[in-house]
Design a protein around this motif. Structure first.
Motif, short mmCIF file in Angstrom:
data_model
loop_
_atom_site.label_atom_id
_atom_site.label_comp_id
_atom_site.label_asym_id
_atom_site.label_seq_id
_atom_site.Cartn_x
_atom_site.Cartn_y
_atom_site.Cartn_z
N GLN A 10 -2.78 -9.24 -2.50
CA GLN A 10 -2.18 -9.30 -1.16
C GLN A 10 -1.29 -8.07 -0.90
N ILE A 11 -1.31 -7.61 0.37
CA ILE A 11 -0.45 -6.47 0.70
C ILE A 11 0.67 -6.89 1.64
N SER A 12 0.60 -8.13 2.12
CA SER A 12 1.70 -8.73 2.84
C SER A 12 1.53 -10.23 2.61
N ASP B 130 6.79 -4.32 0.90
CA ASP B 130 6.97 -5.40 -0.08
C ASP B 130 5.82 -6.39 0.08
N ASN B 131 4.88 -6.35 -0.83
CA ASN B 131 3.72 -7.24 -0.65
C ASN B 131 4.06 -8.71 -0.91
N ARG B 132 5.24 -8.97 -1.45
CA ARG B 132 5.68 -10.37 -1.62
C ARG B 132 6.51 -10.85 -0.43
N CYS B 133 6.88 -9.93 0.46
CA CYS B 133 7.65 -10.23 1.68
C CYS B 133 9.05 -10.77 1.41
#
Lengths: 204, 192
Positions: A79-81, B44-47
């Motif tokens: 995942q990128i977001s 930030d891919n983990r948000c």
């Protein structure tokens, strides 16, 4: 005393100058060091990992598929977001361009600190589907490292492995790369990854 | 011999301290002040940045939340995904703005300056990863002079980056070394 000090100054300055020259030479040689020749080996599956803002690899992957290089395509990525897996969208895009839906799969990977940590999962997926050979389409700057690192993981499990990339991607990446932020960032980033992975067992 | 032993011991014991201090130097954390907007920078891919921004909004530290991202050729936008996530955390859609084409920190800073000018905002809280906080706030302050910015990074120790003993973790080494290189690039005005 003065002579001794001068001698020590030279002893320090000469290696430092040589190191600086070496670093500059290494920087200029990055494209030839990082980019390996692209393979078009006939395989059971194409692993499409060249999914990024600046890549035109979809066209290349479709072209390989239509030429019968492989009969299945797996779009690989994490995942990128939040809950956003680019591989899902690439799969839809390939289908919209004529690849049969049953021949394209999206493989969602967890976020991992390095490629070496996620490779076992890809190998496991390839083996679970009964495939014996894989052609990995990646970014040009990642090709030589993938060819050595991923090959070990795949061949250890008895899966033949080859690496390729889109010629368009290579042309774009190497054109005026030293003056373009994202190109330099990708080249230097890849060099850092290769250097760092050697020190951490989970990435080798 | 004794001097060599003392020097080696000093290097052995001081190196970790200096490396930790260098990493901590990347962090900028200001006292919170009520601002017009809370800006979660992209990357930030983990948000976790967006999550922190939403928490600050809920606590009343800003009127709006700004998220950042890029449009991709396959029809998705990381900024849109971040927006959906922030909405799922309770921030109304009309309170969220998106910065597009966030290719790097400088591009984000310019886009933020444009948005703030357009909306008439004068202050913002910048939320990013701890390692990125000093450089991001520095870059934004230079891109938008005359406005006030306060750094409130995602707490260090999050999955994204931990400064303590960073050299012992592969991901943290990469991020830390890259951040020092990015600082050098920012200071000399190198690649844009």
């Amino acid at each position: 005393m003065m002579r001794l000090r001068k001698r020590w100054t030279y002893r320090v300055l000469i290696p430092l100058a040589l190191l600086a020259v070496g670093c500059v030479a290494l920087f200029f040689a990055l494209p030839s060091l990082l980019i390996a020749p692209a393979s078009m080996a006939k395989s059971d599956v194409i692993l499409h990992g060249a999914i990024s803002k600046h890549s035109a690899a979809d066209k290349y992957v479709i072209d390989l598929y239509r030429r019968g290089v492989a009969r299945k395509i797996v779009c690989v990525g994490s995942q990128i977001s939040r809950d956003l897996y680019p591989g899902d969208y690439v799969r839809e895009s390939l289908i919209s361009q004529g690849v049969p839906a049953e021949d394209v799969i999206s493989l969602r990977l967890p976020i991992s600190p390095c490629a070496g940590a996620s490779l076992p999962r890809i190998v496991e997926f390839v083996k679970a589907n009964g495939w014996h050979s894989a052609l990995y389409v990646t970014h040009p700057e990642d090709s030589r490292y993938s060819d050595s690192l991923a090959r070990r993981f795949f061949e250890r499990e008895g899966v033949a492995f080859a690496v390729s990339y889109s010629p368009e991607d290579r042309e774009e990446l190497t054109r005026d790369w030293r003056r373009t932020h994202w190109k330099t960032q990708r080249m230097v980033g890849e060099a850092m990854i290769i250097a760092l992975d050697r020190f951490y067992s989970e990435c080798r | 011999m004794f001097i060599v032993f003392v020097c080696l011991s000093a290097v052995y014991f001081l190196t970790p301290v200096l490396l930790n201090k260098a990493a901590e130097g990347l962090i900028r954390e200001d006292s919170l002040v009520k601002a017009d907007a809370i800006v979660a920078l992209a990357g930030d891919n983990r948000c976790n940045r967006e999550k922190t921004a939403a928490e600050l909004w809920r606590q009343g530290w800003g009127d709006y939340v700004v998220v950042s991202g890029m449009a991709y050729a396959w029809g998705f936008h990381t900024g849109e995904a971040a927006r959906r996530y922030v909405m799922s955390l309770g921030v109304p859609g009309e309170k969220i703005f998106i910065i597009s084409e966030a290719l790097n920190t400088r591009a984000e800073a310019r886009a933020l300056d444009d948005l703030m000018r357009e909306r008439g905002w004068n202050s913002a809280i910048v939320v990013t990863a701890a390692f990125h906080s000093r450089r991001a706030t520095y870059t934004i302050e230079r891109a938008a002079p005359g406005r006030s910015f306060y750094s409130s990074p995602v707490p260090a120790g999050s999955p994204e980056w931990t400064p303590h003993a960073w050299w012992s973790r592969r991901e943290d080494v990469y991020v830390t070394v890259r951040e020092f290189a990015s600082w050098a690039n920012t200071l000399v005005g190198g690649w844009q």
